[in-house]
Design a protein around this motif. Sequence first.
Motif, PDB file in Angstrom:
ATOM      1  N   THR A   1     -16.283  39.194  82.822  1.00  0.00           N
ATOM      2  CA  THR A   1     -17.111  38.480  83.879  1.00  0.00           C
ATOM      3  C   THR A   1     -18.318  38.718  83.639  1.00  0.00           C
ATOM      4  O   THR A   1     -18.954  39.631  82.803  1.00  0.00           O
ATOM      5  CB  THR A   1     -16.819  38.734  85.431  1.00  0.00           C
ATOM      6  OG1 THR A   1     -17.122  40.188  85.681  1.00  0.00           O
ATOM      7  CG2 THR A   1     -15.558  38.641  85.810  1.00  0.00           C
TER       8      THR A   1
ATOM      9  N   PRO B   1     -12.017  43.483  90.669  1.00  0.00           N
ATOM     10  CA  PRO B   1     -13.386  43.417  89.987  1.00  0.00           C
ATOM     11  C   PRO B   1     -13.818  44.734  89.608  1.00  0.00           C
ATOM     12  O   PRO B   1     -14.229  45.643  90.820  1.00  0.00           O
ATOM     13  CB  PRO B   1     -13.944  42.296  90.627  1.00  0.00           C
ATOM     14  CG  PRO B   1     -13.482  42.661  92.010  1.00  0.00           C
ATOM     15  CD  PRO B   1     -12.128  43.043  92.033  1.00  0.00           C
TER      16      PRO B   1
ATOM     17  N   THR C   1     -17.749  45.843  88.512  1.00  0.00           N
ATOM     18  CA  THR C   1     -19.000  45.318  88.268  1.00  0.00           C
ATOM     19  C   THR C   1     -20.186  46.373  88.298  1.00  0.00           C
ATOM     20  O   THR C   1     -19.912  47.399  88.712  1.00  0.00           O
ATOM     21  CB  THR C   1     -19.326  44.168  89.134  1.00  0.00           C
ATOM     22  OG1 THR C   1     -19.655  44.460  90.567  1.00  0.00           O
ATOM     23  CG2 THR C   1     -18.391  42.941  89.256  1.00  0.00           C
TER      24      THR C   1
END
Length: 276
Positions: free
Chosen positions: A186, A272, A274
């Motif tokens: 991502t 996720p 990040t």
Amino acid sequence: MASIAVRPAQPRDHDAVTGPWISLTTDYGLADGFVAACHGVLARLAPAARVIDVTHLIPPADVRRGAAVLAQTVPYLPVGVHVAVVDPGVGSARRGVGLATPGGFLVGPDNGLLPAAAEALGGITAAVELTSPEWLAPQVSRTFHGRDVFAPVAARLALGAPLAGAGPAVDPDTLVRLPVPVLRRTAEGFAAEVLTVDHFGNVQLAAPAELLNGLPTRVRVAGRAAVRGRTFADVPAGDLVAYADSAGLVAVAVHAGRAVDLLGVRPGDVLPVTGG
């Protein structure tokens, strides 16, 4: 992502002179006599073989967990025969198979349990379906192939019998394989499937540890603040740390706690990771 298995093991010369080795990985638990029965068959047919119990506490019918534990363990075992039984389809049309690799043999059901371990041992060089009656128990239970099919086959392989004697050849491309776990990059980092959760509640992701290198020290895992660290004590007690685990994958832990409970996740969920 092609594979989440650890790097292939290479056969070592000294393993060949230490006698035959057999390992057992199952979901049989320890409350019944299933494990002992398998040990008994091995002891009667191959009394010189030494047996390593990897675990018998795979969650019942959790093929994905069994496959991950097996693939991440066999490279560190002596070259030998590795029996794995997490087999919700026992007695059905699913095949029993034996696989040859440069790092030893694998024996178990054809349900996705074995291929990742085979890759960790250098790749499949031959495969057979376990159908030769003389290799099996005189009477094969429909519900206990660990005792009546896989253990007898493993004993014979440990004694030096050729895999081809266990049954007809199988095209390795026809073996059942588990779905490739989710992993995607991502803009802020990556998202990866929860591959396994260990005894300590640490959450292992289907992501190579190198993906952490491009992230800052402060990260977020499923929206929660965490630190990109090397070990559990890199954060205060109760805090999250994302780190490279012993299998070379990204994992998330809580110092003096359980990441699985804090994050409220289970295998198959996608998390996720990040920059924080």
